[in-house]
Design a protein around this motif. Sequence first.
Motif, short mmCIF file in Angstrom:
data_model
loop_
_atom_site.label_atom_id
_atom_site.label_comp_id
_atom_site.label_asym_id
_atom_site.label_seq_id
_atom_site.Cartn_x
_atom_site.Cartn_y
_atom_site.Cartn_z
N GLN A 104 34.45 -124.31 -79.69
CA GLN A 104 35.57 -125.09 -80.20
C GLN A 104 36.91 -124.53 -79.71
OE1 GLN A 104 35.73 -125.28 -84.42
NE2 GLN A 104 37.28 -126.87 -84.49
N ARG A 105 37.03 -123.22 -79.59
CA ARG A 105 38.30 -122.61 -79.19
C ARG A 105 38.53 -122.65 -77.68
NH1 ARG A 105 39.43 -117.06 -82.61
NH2 ARG A 105 39.26 -117.95 -84.73
N TYR A 106 37.49 -122.31 -76.92
CA TYR A 106 37.69 -122.08 -75.49
C TYR A 106 36.94 -123.07 -74.58
CZ TYR A 106 39.22 -117.60 -77.41
OH TYR A 106 39.85 -116.63 -78.13
N GLY A 107 36.06 -123.87 -75.14
CA GLY A 107 35.28 -124.76 -74.30
C GLY A 107 33.98 -124.12 -73.85
N TRP A 108 33.12 -124.96 -73.30
CA TRP A 108 31.77 -124.49 -72.96
C TRP A 108 31.76 -123.51 -71.79
CZ3 TRP A 108 27.43 -123.05 -74.42
CH2 TRP A 108 26.35 -122.94 -73.55
N ARG A 109 32.48 -123.78 -70.72
CA ARG A 109 32.42 -122.92 -69.53
C ARG A 109 32.97 -121.52 -69.83
NH1 ARG A 109 31.75 -125.72 -64.64
NH2 ARG A 109 33.03 -124.19 -63.53
N THR A 110 34.03 -121.43 -70.61
CA THR A 110 34.55 -120.11 -70.99
C THR A 110 33.59 -119.39 -71.93
OG1 THR A 110 36.84 -120.86 -70.71
CG2 THR A 110 36.48 -118.91 -72.08
N THR A 111 32.92 -120.15 -72.80
CA THR A 111 31.92 -119.53 -73.67
C THR A 111 30.80 -118.90 -72.86
OG1 THR A 111 32.40 -121.11 -75.44
CG2 THR A 111 30.28 -119.97 -75.54
N CYS A 112 30.39 -119.57 -71.78
CA CYS A 112 29.38 -118.98 -70.89
C CYS A 112 29.89 -117.69 -70.26
CB CYS A 112 28.98 -119.98 -69.81
SG CYS A 112 28.09 -121.43 -70.43
N ALA A 113 31.18 -117.69 -69.87
CA ALA A 113 31.75 -116.47 -69.29
C ALA A 113 31.79 -115.35 -70.32
CB ALA A 113 33.15 -116.77 -68.76
N ILE A 114 32.12 -115.68 -71.57
CA ILE A 114 32.12 -114.66 -72.62
C ILE A 114 30.70 -114.10 -72.81
CG2 ILE A 114 32.41 -114.36 -75.11
CD1 ILE A 114 34.74 -116.35 -74.94
N THR A 115 29.69 -114.95 -72.72
CA THR A 115 28.30 -114.49 -72.81
C THR A 115 27.99 -113.50 -71.70
OG1 THR A 115 27.64 -116.60 -73.81
CG2 THR A 115 25.90 -115.24 -72.87
N VAL A 116 28.46 -113.78 -70.48
CA VAL A 116 28.23 -112.86 -69.36
C VAL A 116 28.91 -111.52 -69.63
CG1 VAL A 116 28.67 -112.47 -66.91
CG2 VAL A 116 27.95 -114.73 -67.70
N LEU A 117 30.16 -111.55 -70.09
CA LEU A 117 30.89 -110.31 -70.36
C LEU A 117 30.24 -109.53 -71.51
CD1 LEU A 117 34.56 -111.59 -70.03
CD2 LEU A 117 33.25 -110.24 -68.38
N LEU A 266 33.63 -108.80 -78.03
CA LEU A 266 33.17 -107.77 -78.96
C LEU A 266 32.30 -108.36 -80.07
CD1 LEU A 266 36.37 -105.56 -79.34
CD2 LEU A 266 34.31 -105.06 -78.04
N THR A 267 32.73 -109.52 -80.59
CA THR A 267 31.93 -110.17 -81.64
C THR A 267 30.55 -110.54 -81.14
OG1 THR A 267 33.96 -111.07 -82.61
CG2 THR A 267 31.89 -112.06 -83.29
N THR A 268 30.51 -111.18 -79.96
CA THR A 268 29.21 -111.57 -79.40
C THR A 268 28.34 -110.36 -79.13
OG1 THR A 268 30.30 -113.47 -78.37
CG2 THR A 268 28.10 -112.91 -77.57
N THR A 269 28.93 -109.31 -78.58
CA THR A 269 28.18 -108.08 -78.30
C THR A 269 27.62 -107.47 -79.58
OG1 THR A 269 29.60 -107.66 -76.38
CG2 THR A 269 28.29 -105.82 -77.21
N GLY A 310 21.22 -107.11 -72.41
CA GLY A 310 22.42 -107.30 -71.61
C GLY A 310 22.15 -108.06 -70.33
N ALA A 311 21.08 -107.71 -69.63
CA ALA A 311 20.72 -108.43 -68.41
C ALA A 311 20.41 -109.89 -68.70
CB ALA A 311 19.52 -107.74 -67.75
N ALA A 312 19.72 -110.15 -69.80
CA ALA A 312 19.38 -111.53 -70.15
C ALA A 312 20.64 -112.34 -70.46
CB ALA A 312 18.43 -111.55 -71.34
N ASN A 313 21.60 -111.76 -71.15
CA ASN A 313 22.83 -112.48 -71.45
C ASN A 313 23.65 -112.75 -70.20
OD1 ASN A 313 23.12 -113.18 -74.27
ND2 ASN A 313 23.10 -110.99 -74.72
N ILE A 314 23.64 -111.83 -69.26
CA ILE A 314 24.34 -112.08 -67.99
C ILE A 314 23.73 -113.27 -67.26
CG2 ILE A 314 24.80 -111.11 -65.70
CD1 ILE A 314 25.08 -108.38 -67.03
N VAL A 315 22.40 -113.29 -67.18
CA VAL A 315 21.71 -114.38 -66.48
C VAL A 315 21.88 -115.69 -67.24
CG1 VAL A 315 19.48 -115.21 -65.67
CG2 VAL A 315 20.08 -112.80 -65.41
N SER A 316 21.72 -115.65 -68.58
CA SER A 316 21.83 -116.88 -69.37
C SER A 316 23.23 -117.47 -69.27
CB SER A 316 21.46 -116.60 -70.83
OG SER A 316 21.57 -117.76 -71.61
#
Length: 786
Positions: A104-117, A266-269, A310-316
Amino acid sequence: MSACVPTRAADPNRTERTHPPHSPPPTGPRRFRIAGADVSASIAVFLIALPLSLGIALATGAPLQAGLVAAAVGGLVAGRLGGSPLQVSGPAAGLTVVTADLIQRYGWRTTCAITVLAGVAQLGLGCLRVARGALAVSPAIVHGMLAGIGVTIAVAQLHIVLGGTPQSSVPDNLRALPAQLAHMRPAAVSVSVLTLALLLLWPRLPGRAGRLLRKVPAALVAVAGATAAAALAGLRLPKVDLPSWSNHALAGLPEGPVLGLVAAVLTTTLVCSVQSLLGAVAVDKLVAGRPGLSTRVGRSRLDRELLGQGAANIVSGSLGGLPIAGVAVRSSANVHAGAVSRNSTMLHGVLVVIAALLMVPILELIPLASLAALVMAVGIQMVSLNHIRTVTRHREVWVYAVTTLGVVSLGVLEGVALGIAMAVGVALHRLTRTRITHQVREGVHHVHVRGQLTFLAVPRLSRALHLVPHGADTVVELDGSFMDHAAYETLQDWQKTHTAQGGTVEITGRHPGTRISEPQTSGDCRCRPWTPWRNHQCDGPQFVPPAEKNPDGSDRPTPDPTGTSGHELARGISAFQRNTAPLVRSELARLARKGQRPSQLFLTCADSRLVTSMITSSGPGDLFVVRNVGNLVPRPGEESGDDSVAAAIEYAVDVLRVRSITVCGHSGCGAMQALLNSEPGGAQTPLKRWLRHGLPSLERMADDSLPWSRLAGRSPDDAVEQLCLTNVVQQLEHLRAHDSVARALGQGALELHGMYFHVGEAEAYLLTERDTGGVFDRVRESDLTA
């Protein structure tokens, strides 16, 4: 009587070498194989993961395909690289609120980037080996976080169940709920109710047919049943929409305020890591409950699990999938379905890929209301009554409540921060709140310390102790779990001074008579284990005498010329009167008034290494013990009979009414060694006359028509151990020949048990199979509840 040891053919259970002992084993091409148990377990997990992945994606507001991507990556990447072989990872309900807020805050593509980070951050934490530190978080905070997430999920999905659209927060959803109830869609409600009914009733199907049907996951049955009912009824409802994979959105560069993005990472991590690590620990407990599996699978390696997540979240995140964490529902299903390796987790990921590519037309028949009802049920289950009872019992309900309310009203990171602050406040409150009272009851001064005893309480402790007059009898009761060095020194100095002035001091724990160094047990059981024995009577250097020979040829020590052995009995009695007598005096007084009522007759060898009360965790009044050389039970009514043992048996069965008789042999028995080495003829010493009662055991071992006794699935190490085991079986047969025993057995009032104690291993074995010559198995906790 011959001294020859009967020989047997080679044990068929022993494996023979097929190559010289010093040559390398034969090598050949190694083929990859998947156990059948892993295949069946992967199918069971796949059937659960498929509808849940779609439902969690729906709850977050992400593309529905993102749930399938996360499920596939969690199975393949986290399953292959993670440190918990049987934990199944994928999109988790615990991440729903976090992901929905990010979208809702950042959109889907940025959420995917946050997942990678977040995955990169997990890799860093795994390299720093801090995984164990995550388990230091109070369970009340973790359970409160999950409960808050569950409430948020359930309230949001309730709007979809009613045919509407959820709002962005729990307060908004609650305010909009009355209007939603006024305009609910009957078709959506009916599909949702059917889904919930199937979820609730399917695991409770009765009868034999029910046991077979329950093997199909309830989540799959609920969604499939609701989908079929909606199709047959022709209901027009919003359904799953899976666009072409060519239009699937992948991760993009993060856009937004830097501080906000850092907080999101940090929250996602935090949520992904804590949930995965706690899930790995839970899987270890499930694996330990399956006999034989724990040695094959091994315990989870938490740092490696963090690296795998961590590796799985980067790939996902890179492939446009949801954040990934270990999922309790799928992991427990994997273990209960019989999985034996990480192949089941990986194969479930392959099945998700196949379904995402080939089952799109079938998946698009599923009504969104059915998925919403499924996810709402999962959210409700996250508010566990068992967790609430646990935190209440440990006086941490305020930590749980603050965390839950914080997550519901403010967000996950804010709620966890409030929970940590509350936990710190509770800990400080407990540390500083100490109540010290002084009372006089029946001439004895009682100083009761309630709470943690730290340096802050030392002044109050000193005031209470100085109220005790010189020479008075005193009991100091410490009702707390912590005492720092300052308080310890204060208490010890006062104790030394008070006893020097003629007073007595007894320092106890929560229950009277319990020393502060001894652990408390749960429930009403006050039994405490034996402390490790160190032969405390040997204060100085031990005298090692030269060996002499016994009449049977064995070694024996010469008397100690120092003369110190003559004082051992007096020292032991003095130690008993000083240390043990105050603890057992009340119990022995009770037994003196009421008389002995033992439940067992324990017949064992006179060997000094066999301490019956220690190996059976018994105390005064529990066992009626008969000890003799070789734990022999002479046959009754013959010239060879023995009135001493027979009288003890008759008294135990007919007068004391014992419910069981145990014959216990042990390893390295000198009597059995002497029986094997004895020669016919010669002087009939008292030992030889007594050992004639063991001749039937020697004859039983030499009988080729009877199988040999076995020890926990293996053959005995030597002839002496074989005779020790056989002797236990034979003496049980002698017991049955006694009239009192035979009569009690016929009435069902008595049980006979065989036992073998391996002295070197400190391991007890119980006779479990007598018809096969005698099989002795290790005693486990499961034997107590079988």
